[in-house]
Design an enzyme around this catalytic site. Structure first.
Site, PDB file in Angstrom:
ATOM      1  N   GLU A   1      -2.000 -51.566  -1.503  1.00  0.00           N
ATOM      2  CA  GLU A   1      -1.695 -50.265  -0.920  1.00  0.00           C
ATOM      3  C   GLU A   1      -2.483 -49.125  -1.564  1.00  0.00           C
ATOM      4  OE1 GLU A   1       0.410 -49.488   1.628  1.00  0.00           O
ATOM      5  OE2 GLU A   1       0.826 -51.608   1.995  1.00  0.00           O
TER       6      GLU A   1
ATOM      7  N   ASP B   1      -4.110 -44.262  10.316  1.00  0.00           N
ATOM      8  CA  ASP B   1      -3.649 -45.503  10.959  1.00  0.00           C
ATOM      9  C   ASP B   1      -2.644 -45.241  12.077  1.00  0.00           C
ATOM     10  OD1 ASP B   1      -1.467 -44.698   9.493  1.00  0.00           O
ATOM     11  OD2 ASP B   1      -1.153 -46.617   8.475  1.00  0.00           O
TER      12      ASP B   1
ATOM     13  N   THR C   1       1.112 -41.388   4.826  1.00  0.00           N
ATOM     14  CA  THR C   1       1.516 -42.571   4.073  1.00  0.00           C
ATOM     15  C   THR C   1       1.697 -42.128   2.633  1.00  0.00           C
ATOM     16  OG1 THR C   1       0.325 -44.104   5.514  1.00  0.00           O
ATOM     17  CG2 THR C   1       0.805 -44.858   3.276  1.00  0.00           C
TER      18      THR C   1
END
Length: 281
Positions: free
Chosen positions: A62, A80, A85
């Protein structure tokens, strides 16, 4: 893609395998994956040392680092389609788990700097929009990481929505710590259920079960985990934002091939071309 179970051993070869297994048990010898054919013994992924390894592995994929504890402050739109995120496992504004983190934080620390963004987070759920968020929100998120209550909120949401259900299901399927991690990583990246344009954990598991029996049903752990990883690779390739399968092929598949069903160190792997290793707990 239709998954086909691996061919069964011929009777003679099966007999030889059984005799060799019996001799290993009687002699007390143990390889790294010993006992894994019908579900591994030993500590599960909820053992603190194993969980630490799991978090390092997640962070390598990640955040391109093993230092997962430095990721509470991380926040970025990676393009994305999921909005921002952020945090230790990549909570997203578009999927709603970021909202849950901030709600948990507000419950434990009323009046915190992120609480005022709750209406905006509820409004952008299901989209990649930044309306009402933007730089004020990202700066507030990064600053909140210094607060133990905010870090605890991230930990709690990780465990409630991802870690605990993944480990529970893996144990029910008779999987050892490695299999529990493989389930957990799938939960983190894909979520439990299918959503628009994505394939979730439940579908991957269903496809794996159609191809191989899990250890809880008398199946071989290697065969079953490879079937699950096959299903996950297929799922990843259906998502343009997650087309790289090195998370599977040069990491998790390597551990399965090496027989590290108890998640034993040392572990060596690659993700997105970068090499990592963990030499001890």
């Amino acid at each position: 893609m239709k998954f086909v179970p691996r061919s069964r051993l011929a009777p003679t070869r099966a007999l030889v395998t059984a005799l060799v297994t019996a001799l290993v048990v009687l002699s007390g010898c143990s390889a790294s994956g010993a006992g894994s054919g019908r579900g591994s013994a030993g500590p599960g992924l909820d053992d603190p040392a194993k969980k630490e390894i799991a978090m390092q592995l997640i962070s390598s994929a990640e955040n391109s680092t093993l230092d997962w504890k430095d990721q509470y402050k991380y926040i970025q739109d990676i393009g994305d389609g999921r909005g921002y995120t952020a945090g230790i496992i990549g909570f997203c504004s578009g999927t709603g788990d970021m909202l849950k983190v901030v709600e948990r934080y507000a419950a434990s620390r009323p009046g915190n700097p992120l609480e005022r963004f709750l209406p905006a987070l509820r409004a952008v759920k299901g989209s990649d929009a930044h309306d009402g968020l933007g730089r004020p929100f990202t700066e507030a998120w990064a600053k909140a990481a210094a607060d133990a209550a905010f870090r605890s909120a991230q930990d709690a949401e990780r465990d409630h929505s991802y870690f605990d259900p993944a480990v529970r299901q893996a144990k029910d399927d008779g999987l050892g710590a490695l299999g529990q991690f493989i389930y957990y990583d799938a939960y983190v990246m894909h979520g439990a259920a299918d959503s628009a344009g994505t394939v979730g954990f439940r579908t991957m598991r269903r496809e794996a079960l159609a191809a191989a029996e899990p250890p809880s049903r008398g199946g071989d752990e290697t065969t079953y985990l490879n079937a699950f990883l096959d299903a996950r690779v297929t799922a990843i390739r259906k998502e343009p934002s997650h087309s790289d399968t090195s998370r599977i092929e040069t990491a998790q598949r390597v551990f399965v091939r090496e027989g590290r069903f108890r998640f034993e160190t040392p572990l060596r792997w690659k993700v997105y071309g970068d090499s990592y290793r963990i030499d001890g707990p």
